[in-house]
Design an enzyme around this catalytic site. Sequence first.
Site, short mmCIF file in Angstrom:
data_model
loop_
_atom_site.label_atom_id
_atom_site.label_comp_id
_atom_site.label_asym_id
_atom_site.label_seq_id
_atom_site.Cartn_x
_atom_site.Cartn_y
_atom_site.Cartn_z
N GLU A 371 45.41 28.27 41.44
CA GLU A 371 44.52 28.13 40.29
C GLU A 371 45.36 27.83 39.06
OE1 GLU A 371 41.91 31.46 39.39
OE2 GLU A 371 41.05 30.40 37.67
N ASN A 429 39.58 25.57 35.73
CA ASN A 429 38.39 26.26 35.23
C ASN A 429 37.62 25.36 34.27
OD1 ASN A 429 38.63 29.24 36.16
ND2 ASN A 429 40.69 28.66 35.51
N GLU A 461 36.28 25.31 38.97
CA GLU A 461 35.71 26.65 39.01
C GLU A 461 34.73 26.83 37.85
OE1 GLU A 461 38.62 29.74 39.37
OE2 GLU A 461 39.42 28.88 41.24
N ASP A 491 32.84 31.14 40.18
CA ASP A 491 33.89 32.08 39.77
C ASP A 491 33.28 33.43 39.35
OD1 ASP A 491 36.39 32.96 39.10
OD2 ASP A 491 36.77 31.42 37.59
N GLU A 548 39.45 37.83 44.30
CA GLU A 548 40.36 37.81 43.15
C GLU A 548 40.91 39.21 42.91
OE1 GLU A 548 37.45 36.41 40.03
OE2 GLU A 548 38.96 34.83 39.94
#
Length: 601
Positions: A371, A429, A461, A491, A548
Amino acid sequence: MNRLSAILPFVPAPTDIAAELAAHGLGEFEQSALRALWHSADIAALRGRLSVALAPWADDASMRAGHAPVANFFSACLDVVGWELDQAWPERMRSQWLALQLGTVPVGLAARVASAIVATLQADLAAQRASLSALDASLIQIVSRIGFFLVGWLDGAASVTEAQARLLAEYVEPGSGLPNRAALEQIFLPAEADEPSSAMLAVALMWGGSAIVLNSAERDLARIEIGRALGKRARPGDSLCRVGDDEWVLWAPGIGAGVRPQLAAAALLESGEQALRNVGLAAHATLAVGGALTPEDGSTADGVFNAARRARAAALREGRTIRIAGPELEMERAERVQTEREFIEALRNNAFELHLQPVIQLSDGECPGAEALLRWQRADGTAVPPLTVVAMAEQFGLMQQLTRLVIQRATAMLSELGEQGVPIGIAVNLAGGDLRDPELPEFIAQALATWHIAPSRLALELTEGSMIADDAQTMSVIARLRDAGHGVALDDFGTGYSSLAWLRRLPATRLKIDRMFVHKMPETAQDRAIVRSVVQLAQGLGLSVIAEGVEREEHVHMLRAMGCDAAQGFHIARPMPLDAFIAWWRRWNSETQAAWPPVTG
Ligand code: C2E
Ligand code: CA
Ligand code: CA
C-alpha cells in the site's frame, strides 16, 4: 453620530422612550394599568381580531407587494400596546415603518392602523366586563392615548419624497426593514486609537441538512424572528443591519475591548437561538457569531466586516459558535496562509513522498503488493500526518491535484520496481471527492500507458465514508475502474454504516478489515467473531479479504486459521521509502517466506 442618520431622517438617533410616552400622557401609572390589562387578555385572539380589522388595507393592491413588512409593522404596533418595550424599540418600529414606505403604503395608513388597534382593544375591554368600572373607563382612555401616540409618532415619517424613497431603496433591506450592507458602510466610523473600540458582530444563520423539508415561508419566518430578536438586543446607538439572506451585522460603536464584545456576541447568539426555538425551527438551523474591532482589526467597514467573518469561520472550524478576532486569530490565519503556500509549493515541487507498506498472502507468505502511504515533511522538518494532508488538500480545493500526483508517483514506482525485479502491485488511497471526478479512470489509464504498466498492478482503496450511499456517478466511476482491470478495495471495513445490500452492489474486488477489530482479537471473543464473520462475508461475496493492523504473531496465526487471504501491519513491516522496501522485499523472499508459516513460539 452616525452618518446614515444624516441621509435618512427616518433612521432616528436613539430616542428616550420613557420621555416620548410621558409626553403623550402615558406615565408610570398608565403603563402599569395597561400591562395588567395586557396580561389578562387573550393575545392570540386579539391578534386575530386585529388582523381582521386591518384586512381591508392588507388587501389593498398597493400593499400586497409588501405583505411581510405590513405584518412586521402590525407586530411592532402590538409591541407598544403590549408594552414589550425596550431601548431599541423606537428604532425597530421606525425601520418597520420605513419598510412599509418602501412598499408604497396608502396615505394615512398610520392613522388607520392606530384607530383599528384602539377600536379592537376597546371592544375587547368592553366585552370582558359586564359593566365598566372607573378603572376600565380610564383604561379605554389610555388606549386611545396610545392611538394618538402611534399616529403622532409615525406622522413625521408619513410622507416620503421621491429622493428619500431612492435613499430608502438603497439603504434599507425591504424584507425586514433593517439597514442593509450599503448602510453598514455609511454607519461605520473607524475609532481612533485613543477611543474605546467599536465592534462589528457578524451573525450567520446556517441551515442543516434537515432544513430541506422547510418551505420558503417557514425559512422567512425564522429570518424575520431572528432579525427582531437580534434587534431587541441592540443598545441605544447600536445598529443592526441585514447584510444577506441569512446574515446580520450588529455595529456597536464604542463598546470597548476586553470581554464586552464577547458578552454582546453571547447575548446575540442566545436571543437568536431563542427566536429559532420560538418558531419551532431549532432542529433545522444553528447560529454562529464572529466579532472584530476597530481600530484593532481594521479601519474600513469592509476590513472589519471581513475580520468578523473570518473569526466566525475560525469558530466553526473549531466546533464553536462564537469567536472574536484578535492577534492570535491573525497569527493562526498567517499560519494557515503560510501552510497553504507551502502545500502548493510542495505540490509543484513534487515534495510529497510515498512510502510502501507490504501486504502478504497468508497462505504462502508471499508479498504480491504494497500500500502506498503519503508522507509530507514540511520545510521546518515537522512530519504532517497523511490524514491532515488530505484534510488540507480538501480545504484548499487541491484534492484532485494531490490524488493525481500520488497516482503518477505510484506508477513511476511500479516501473522502477519492475526494473529492479520486484514485480509487485501497489494500492493507492482515494478520497471521497476523487470518485466524483468522472475523468479519473481516463487519467489513470494514461498514467499507466506512459509507463507501460498493466492496470492489474495498480489497485485503488476507498473508504465507506468517502462514498455517498447511492450516488450513481460514484458507483459508475468505481465500476469503470474495476472493469479496466484494477483491484478496488473497500478500506477500513467495519467503521462505517453501510448496509449489506449496498455492499453487494458495490463493484469492489477486495475488502480490508479495519485494524480496530484485528487489534484485540487474541483477547476478545467478540472481535474474533467479527473478524471471522467478515472473512466469511467477503468470501461469500467473492471478495478477497485483507486484515489491517497485524501487529503480533498471534494475529497472523488466527487470521490464517480463519481463512483470511492477506495481512498488513507493523508485525510484517512498517511503511518505508522505495529503496528500503526493495531491500526488505528481497530479504523477505529469501529468508522469511522460505520458513512460512512461522512456527508459534
Ligand atoms: P489507511 O488507508 O487505513 O492506511 C493504513 C494506516 O495504518 C497507515 O497510516 C499505516 O501506517 C497504519 N498502519 C499500518 N500497519 C499498522 C499497524 O500494525 N498498527 C497500526 N497502529 N497502524 C498501522 P498512515 O500512513 O498514517 O495513513 C493514515 C491514513 O491516511 C490512511 O489510512 C489513509 O486513509 C490516508 N492516506 C494515506 N495516504 C494517502 C493518500 O495518498 N491519499 C489519500 N487520499 N489518503 C491517504
Ligand atoms: Ca488504505
Ligand atoms: Ca485502512
